[in-house]
Design a protein around this motif. Structure first.
Motif: not given
Length: 228
Positions: A1-9, A168-174, A196-202
């Motif tokens: 939820g936090f990442v989703q909210a932050l992606s809108c900032c 691995p499939f999450a942290y190879i991105k962003g 903005r920073l996208h979700q994988s970066q967040l």
């Protein structure tokens, strides 16, 4: 939820909430912002590459290369190069028992820099041209591998690998676009223009900062013609 909210900032709000420094600069004709930012940083005395974190995964791969190559040769035979071309990510396709991850962490801790650099040269010989297939890896050189390895240190590389192995499939991105260093420090820099920073970066950037205390910042470029 936090990442989703932050992606809108906004980008500035994202940086403030994540504690990421942001530097803004104006330039003309921003067609390739990452390469332009790399050029500007080179003028400040940095050496670097546009690689989205790939330099870290090449270093980790080179530290584990001999074990992975042996497994790969048994699994794929003559086609091993096409299956193990450029990243430690290849270990995910080996269908080995769970203890492989702990073995790889042991290799990262025990392999000398000299051996790592020799392994890097083998990996580089598998590539053609100046860039690495299929990811590009613009600016990746033996000298930069040497410097980033020394500046990051084995302890940080182990912590990065531990986190990477959890997903691995999450942290190879962003990962940030650029990896740059001078004689005393290595920095990971994400280049932005209007986005903005996208979700994988967040997900990846805060996790890697916390795990390995890596230096991450944002470089935002704007077109100076817009100011007029």
């Amino acid at each position: 939820g936090f990442v989703q909210a932050l992606s809108c900032c906004s980008l500035k709000k994202q940086c403030k909430l994540l504690g990421l420094p942001i530097k803004m600069s104006e330039a003309r004709n921003i067609q390739k912002p990452e390469l332009l930012a790399l050029e500007l940083l080179t003028r400040e005395g940095y050496t670097g590459c546009f690689i989205e974190g790939g330099i870290v995964f090449v270093i980790l791969y080179a530290l584990c290369f001999e074990r992975l190559l042996k497994i790969g040769e048994c699994k794929w035979g003559p086609s091993v190069r096409s299956m193990m071309y450029s990243s430690i990510m290849c270990y995910q396709f080996m269908e080995e028992p769970p203890e492989l991850e702990s073995q790889l962490l042991g290799e990262i801790a025990a392999t000398s820099k000299e051996r790592m650099l020799k392994n890097y040269e083998i990996l580089r010989s598998w590539q053609s041209g100046e860039t690495w297939w299929p990811n590009g890896y613009i600016g990746l050189t033996r000298e930069l591998i040497d410097r980033v390895y020394s500046l990051l240190g084995v302890a940080a590389l182990i912590e990065i690998a531990k986190l990477f192995f959890t997903d691995p499939f999450a942290y190879i991105k962003g990962w940030p676009d650029l990896t740059v260093c001078n004689s005393t420090s290595v920095r990971f820099i994400e280049v932005k223009t209007t986005d903005r920073l996208h979700q994988s970066q967040l997900i990846t950037i805060p996790a890697m900062v916390q795990a390995a205390s890596i230096d991450v910042s944002i470089f935002q470029l704007s077109d100076s013609r817009d100011a007029g």
